[in-house]
Design an enzyme around this catalytic site. Structure first.
Site, short mmCIF file in Angstrom:
data_model
loop_
_atom_site.label_atom_id
_atom_site.label_comp_id
_atom_site.label_asym_id
_atom_site.label_seq_id
_atom_site.Cartn_x
_atom_site.Cartn_y
_atom_site.Cartn_z
N LYS A 123 172.02 -24.78 78.17
CA LYS A 123 171.30 -25.99 77.77
C LYS A 123 172.15 -27.20 78.14
O LYS A 123 172.75 -27.87 77.30
CB LYS A 123 171.00 -25.96 76.27
N ASP B 33 170.38 -13.36 66.74
CA ASP B 33 169.71 -14.66 66.74
C ASP B 33 169.17 -15.04 65.38
O ASP B 33 168.40 -14.30 64.76
CB ASP B 33 168.55 -14.63 67.76
N ARG C 100 181.45 -48.74 85.20
CA ARG C 100 180.42 -48.07 84.41
C ARG C 100 180.30 -46.60 84.75
O ARG C 100 180.15 -45.75 83.86
CB ARG C 100 179.08 -48.80 84.59
N LYS D 217 166.24 -11.83 76.58
CA LYS D 217 165.89 -12.64 75.41
C LYS D 217 164.50 -12.27 74.90
O LYS D 217 163.85 -11.35 75.40
CB LYS D 217 165.98 -14.13 75.77
N GLU E 85 169.20 -9.95 73.15
CA GLU E 85 168.98 -10.71 71.92
C GLU E 85 168.18 -9.86 70.93
O GLU E 85 167.20 -9.21 71.32
CB GLU E 85 168.22 -11.99 72.24
#
Length: 289
Positions: A141, A224, A106, A173, A203
């Protein structure tokens, strides 16, 4: 932009992840099912096969899971990481003590399935933008604790890696801009603060912000959530003075349109945080009592 070459990760980078996964699966009493059903000296041969088409990644993880459970397990690869496979294609054959094979099963399949899923969606996106000069990139992410492996899987699929961590580069950002008081103050402060080895990306949401950035200067600009028409105009404004990166809401259905705007890089967080696992099964071949 050219994709990074696929080189194996050093074992020290992912061995702790494999050990944690095995410990989690074994619990406090080990595999009570195999101990109750399988004689201790029984040996088997099993094969891992793809149950759907895809791109393979994670073979090193599967091999290490087996080695940590029992060095007596041998693994024969039929493909390598980065290879595309059809449904039903054998990936690797495992031989060894049956109990040990069942313990490792597994964990080996979890890593291979997850990483091959990331490699597969990346490879699909790379195919969709063929003929353009754009590269497909991941983001930060990632699943906590699995970033090195997931970014490796992106490379296996022919993609590129964005930052590995907050320390790799300056990426200003929207929240940085808001707290700093605007694009100008944020970018100016960064250029006055960081050393010459640190790249700066910022950004922007609008062409007005982009104009400010170009006046001050940056190594890369993250465009963006812009429409293809706006992206095309932004690329014209940048005119090679910075790397143009598109991000935000890009899907397999829209990636080609975005690529054709002339951007250099398309980054997508979902290729690591939401890629479905590639279905890989481990099937019994024969016994060797």
């Amino acid at each position: 932009m050219t994709a990074m070459p696929l080189t194996p990760l050093p074992r020290t980078m992912f061995e702790p992840m494999i050990r944690r996964a095995l410990d989690e699966d074994l619990g406090l009493a080990g595999d009570v099912t195999s101990a109750a059903v399988i004689p201790p000296d029984h040996r088997s041969e099993v094969v891992a096969s793809a149950r759907q088409p895809g791109c393979i990644a994670g073979l090193d993880c599967a091999e290490l899971a087996c080695a940590l459970v029992d060095p007596a397990i041998t693994v024969t690869r039929h493909v390598n990481d980065g290879d595309s496979v059809s449904s039903g294609a054998p990936i690797a054959t495992f031989q060894g003590p049956s109990r040990s094979l069942l313990i490792a099963e597994r964990t080996a399949l979890n890593f291979m399935g997850h990483l091959s899923g990331i490699a597969s969606v990346t490879a699909d996106l790379v195919r969709r933008v063929e003929g353009t000069h754009v590269s497909i990139a991941c983001t930060r992410k990632t699943t906590p604790g699995l970033r090195a492996l997931e970014k490796y899987a992106v490379r296996a699929g022919g993609g590129m890696n964005h930052r590995y961590s907050l320390s790799d580069a300056v990426l200003i950002k929207d929240n940085h801009i808001a707290i700093a008081g605007g694009v100008g103050p944020a970018l100016t402060s960064a250029k006055q603060t960081v050393g010459h080895m640190i790249k700066i990306e910022i950004e922007v949401d609008t062409l007005a912000q982009l104009e400010q950035v170009l006046e001050i200067g940056a190594d890369a600009v993250l465009l963006d959530n812009m429409t293809p028409a706006t992206l095309r105009e932004a690329v014209g404004m940048i005119d090679g003075r910075a790397i143009a990166e598109a991000s935000g809401g890009i899907t397999p259905d829209t990636v080609r349109v975005v690529a054709e705007t002339g951007v250099d890089l398309i980054s997508m967080g979902w290729i690591t945080h939401s890629a479905p696992c590639l279905d890989i099964g481990l099937d019994f071949v024969s016994s060797h009592p």
